[in-house]
Design a protein around this motif. Structure first.
Motif, PDB file in Angstrom:
ATOM      1  N   GLU A  80       0.847  -1.189   0.000  1.00  0.00           N
ATOM      2  CA  GLU A  80       0.000   0.000   0.000  1.00  0.00           C
ATOM      3  C   GLU A  80       0.882   1.238   0.000  1.00  0.00           C
ATOM      4  OE1 GLU A  80      -3.651   2.095   2.532  1.00  0.00           O
ATOM      5  OE2 GLU A  80      -2.801   0.184   3.189  1.00  0.00           O
ATOM      6  N   LEU A  81       0.654   2.083  -0.970  1.00  0.00           N
ATOM      7  CA  LEU A  81       1.397   3.338  -1.094  1.00  0.00           C
ATOM      8  C   LEU A  81       0.431   4.507  -0.954  1.00  0.00           C
ATOM      9  CD1 LEU A  81       3.600   2.408  -4.182  1.00  0.00           C
ATOM     10  CD2 LEU A  81       4.438   2.702  -1.849  1.00  0.00           C
ATOM     11  N   VAL A  82       0.735   5.404  -0.022  1.00  0.00           N
ATOM     12  CA  VAL A  82      -0.046   6.626   0.131  1.00  0.00           C
ATOM     13  C   VAL A  82       0.626   7.712  -0.698  1.00  0.00           C
ATOM     14  CG1 VAL A  82      -0.794   8.408   1.747  1.00  0.00           C
ATOM     15  CG2 VAL A  82      -0.843   6.009   2.429  1.00  0.00           C
ATOM     16  N   VAL A  83      -0.144   8.364  -1.542  1.00  0.00           N
ATOM     17  CA  VAL A  83       0.410   9.415  -2.394  1.00  0.00           C
ATOM     18  C   VAL A  83      -0.237  10.744  -2.012  1.00  0.00           C
ATOM     19  CG1 VAL A  83       0.905  10.138  -4.761  1.00  0.00           C
ATOM     20  CG2 VAL A  83       0.646   7.702  -4.233  1.00  0.00           C
ATOM     21  N   PRO A  84       0.444  11.564  -1.213  1.00  0.00           N
ATOM     22  CA  PRO A  84      -0.141  12.839  -0.784  1.00  0.00           C
ATOM     23  C   PRO A  84      -0.456  13.751  -1.969  1.00  0.00           C
ATOM     24  CG  PRO A  84       1.791  12.294   0.537  1.00  0.00           C
ATOM     25  CD  PRO A  84       1.783  11.339  -0.611  1.00  0.00           C
ATOM     26  N   GLU A  85      -1.528  14.507  -1.843  1.00  0.00           N
ATOM     27  CA  GLU A  85      -1.854  15.488  -2.886  1.00  0.00           C
ATOM     28  C   GLU A  85      -0.770  16.569  -2.956  1.00  0.00           C
ATOM     29  OE1 GLU A  85      -4.272  15.714  -5.248  1.00  0.00           O
ATOM     30  OE2 GLU A  85      -4.637  13.623  -4.652  1.00  0.00           O
ATOM     31  N   LEU A  86      -0.174  16.867  -1.808  1.00  0.00           N
ATOM     32  CA  LEU A  86       0.921  17.834  -1.760  1.00  0.00           C
ATOM     33  C   LEU A  86       2.233  17.060  -1.682  1.00  0.00           C
ATOM     34  CD1 LEU A  86       1.984  20.703  -1.624  1.00  0.00           C
ATOM     35  CD2 LEU A  86       1.489  20.731   0.834  1.00  0.00           C
ATOM     36  N   SER A  87       2.926  16.962  -2.812  1.00  0.00           N
ATOM     37  CA  SER A  87       4.146  16.156  -2.864  1.00  0.00           C
ATOM     38  C   SER A  87       5.212  16.710  -1.933  1.00  0.00           C
ATOM     39  CB  SER A  87       4.685  16.094  -4.293  1.00  0.00           C
ATOM     40  OG  SER A  87       3.791  15.412  -5.144  1.00  0.00           O
TER      41      SER A  87
END
Length: 484
Positions: A80-87
């Motif tokens: 599972e990878l969380v990809v923040p909207e704010l990199s």
């Protein structure tokens, strides 16, 4: 004594990627690892207080969704990878901050007068993110698959890597934000290598984002190790290797080590001319790391930064360039560049309920023994007043400690070799097949080979493909994706 087709020394992401590629090709494979757990720079452990899980080295993974190897491996389908909207975010004094959203349009809108200039710089690369990843993920001495993308990327790198780097900008947010990403290269600025890092990492930030593995970076290593074992591979931990003579018989040996380690382990099997080239390989400045256990989120002066997976600290472009020049000259900066990761953004498993972990490192001269806890804390406090009051505990590693933890980090160099332009071309030697050494059946598969530093697995994958071709006559790469 057990015999293997292939032995891999070192269970970092590149070593494991090599082992997976070899095992998937039907070979018997054993991996030897000096630590009690696999992962190298992708290990996760409780470093401060019980229940607080910290990434030992790498924390955020811009290449997890861009790497050609991880895309073939289907990493995003295995963990599972969380990809923040704010990199990432980049604060300046006074509560202002540059914000690199995954949405390029939103980023441009927030940059004011420099927004259109930033779009012209990054937009064409973001539109061709897969081609950029392919170009930057292959040896620079090879013929690019997409020449136009390579030329476009090169021209932009020349601009941002020269004294003309401010020509297109009129304000300070956009150039500061670019410099914060460029500093990942641990190089003086402006420079071509730092500019290339900024452009490639910035492209991935807007095209796919900078993912954070749920549970810690260890999840990446565990996924690779699980696949290796599922295909008959063996992993032997708590076993350091100082000489090839210590290993059982094998047709090939791939070493996930720095050139210094290769010269030490395989010295009697390598010609003097090659050993001299390894001795000339340069190592860069070091990193000093500080992990924090916090009672509350970081109280950023700019509240938008609370949702950023990564925050680059150091102030303006001029301040960051000065700090990096100081380090390159062998001096500790009084206001250093600090890279901060907030893994709790989308991943509450890293700390007990209501608590948080914070990951940070700064750049220091090679071989530094200076504890950077206060310097890092002060820079965070500069942009997050009240941060000190949230600290429950901290754990620090000097540059020397980093090398003791991982011998590939010579002098604390987490890039496993200076990432200057010339040494990215000749890494560790100038060759169209730099993973293959003159020693019979001996290959180098670490970040000291192309495409260089980062958690991407590509160095191991390329080394394994070279070994398969030259030692076993296997020219077709194996299927690497998850099996149904």
């Amino acid at each position: 004594m057990e015999r293997y087709d292939a032995i891999v020394v070192g269970a970092g992401p590149n070593g494991l990627a090599a082992a997976v590629t070899l095992a998937r090709s039907g070979l018997s494979v054993a991996v030897y690892e000096r630590e009690s757990t696999v992962g190298g720079g992708t290990r996760t452990a409780e470093l401060t207080l019980p229940g607080f899980r910290h990434d030992v080295c790498s924390a955020v993974h811009p290449l997890a969704l861009a790497s050609g190897f991880f895309r073939k491996f289907g990493l995003d389908k295995r963990i599972e990878l969380v990809v923040p909207e704010l990199s990432y975010g980049h604060p300046l004094d006074g509560g202002r901050a540059a914000l690199a959203w995954r949405d390029l349009d939103r980023t441009v809108d927030d940059l004011g007068r420099d927004g259109p200039s930033y779009r012209r710089l990054m937009g064409p690369l973001v539109q061709r993110a897969d081609r950029v990843a392919q170009y930057t993920g292959t040896p620079l001495v090879s013929v690019p698959a997409h020449p136009l993308t390579a030329v476009r990327f090169g021209l932009k790198a020349l601009e941002q890597g020269s004294i003309d780097w401010n020509t297109r900008f009129r304000e300070d947010l956009a150039p500061a934000m670019i410099s914060g990403v460029a500093a990942h290269a641990i190089r003086p600025m402006p420079s071509l290598a730092a500019a290339a890092a900024a452009l490639s990492l910035g492209t991935y930030a807007h095209a796919r984002g900078w993912p954070i593995p749920v549970g810690g970076s260890q999840a990446i290593a565990d996924a690779l190790a699980d696949d290796l074992r599922a295909h008959g591979g063996t992993i032997i931990t708590d076993t350091g290797v100082t000489s090839l003579a210590e290993l059982p018989p094998a047709r090939v040996v791939l070493l996930d080590v720095a050139p210094r380690g290769l010269a030490s382990i395989a010295r009697s099997h390598l010609p003097d001319s090659y050993l001299r080239r390894l001795d000339n390989f340069r190592y860069g400045s070091g990193a000093a790391k500080v992990d924090f256990a916090l009672s509350a989120p970081v109280p950023w002066a700019n509240p938008d930064l609370a949702s950023a997976g990564t925050v680059h600290l150091g102030g303006t472009r001029a301040e960051i360039a000065h700090a990096e020049r100081e380090v390159a000259a062998g001096r500790h900066s009084s206001r250093p560049y600090v890279l901060v990761s907030q893994p709790g953004v989308g991943d509450p498993t890293r700390a007990p309920e209501g608590k948080h972990t914070l990951w940070a490192y700064t750049h220091v001269p090679s071989g530094s023994t200076s504890d950077q806890t206060e310097a890092v804390t002060a820079q965070i406090e500069r942009f997050a007043p009240g941060f000190r009051d949230t600290i429950l505990a901290s754990a620090s590693k000097t540059a020397v400690d980093m090398e003791m933890q991982n011998p590939n980090y010579v002098g604390g160099d987490i890039a496993a070799g200076e990432a200057g332009f010339l040494q990215l071309v000749a890494r560790p030697v100038l060759s169209t097949d730099p993973w293959r050494t003159p020693g019979r059946g001996i290959y180098l598969c670490s970040s000291s080979t192309p495409p260089g530093p980062g958690v991407h697995g590509l160095a191991g994958y390329y080394a394994a493909r070279s070994a398969l071709r030259h030692e076993f006559g296997i020219t077709t790469g194996p299927q690497l994706g998850p099996e149904r």
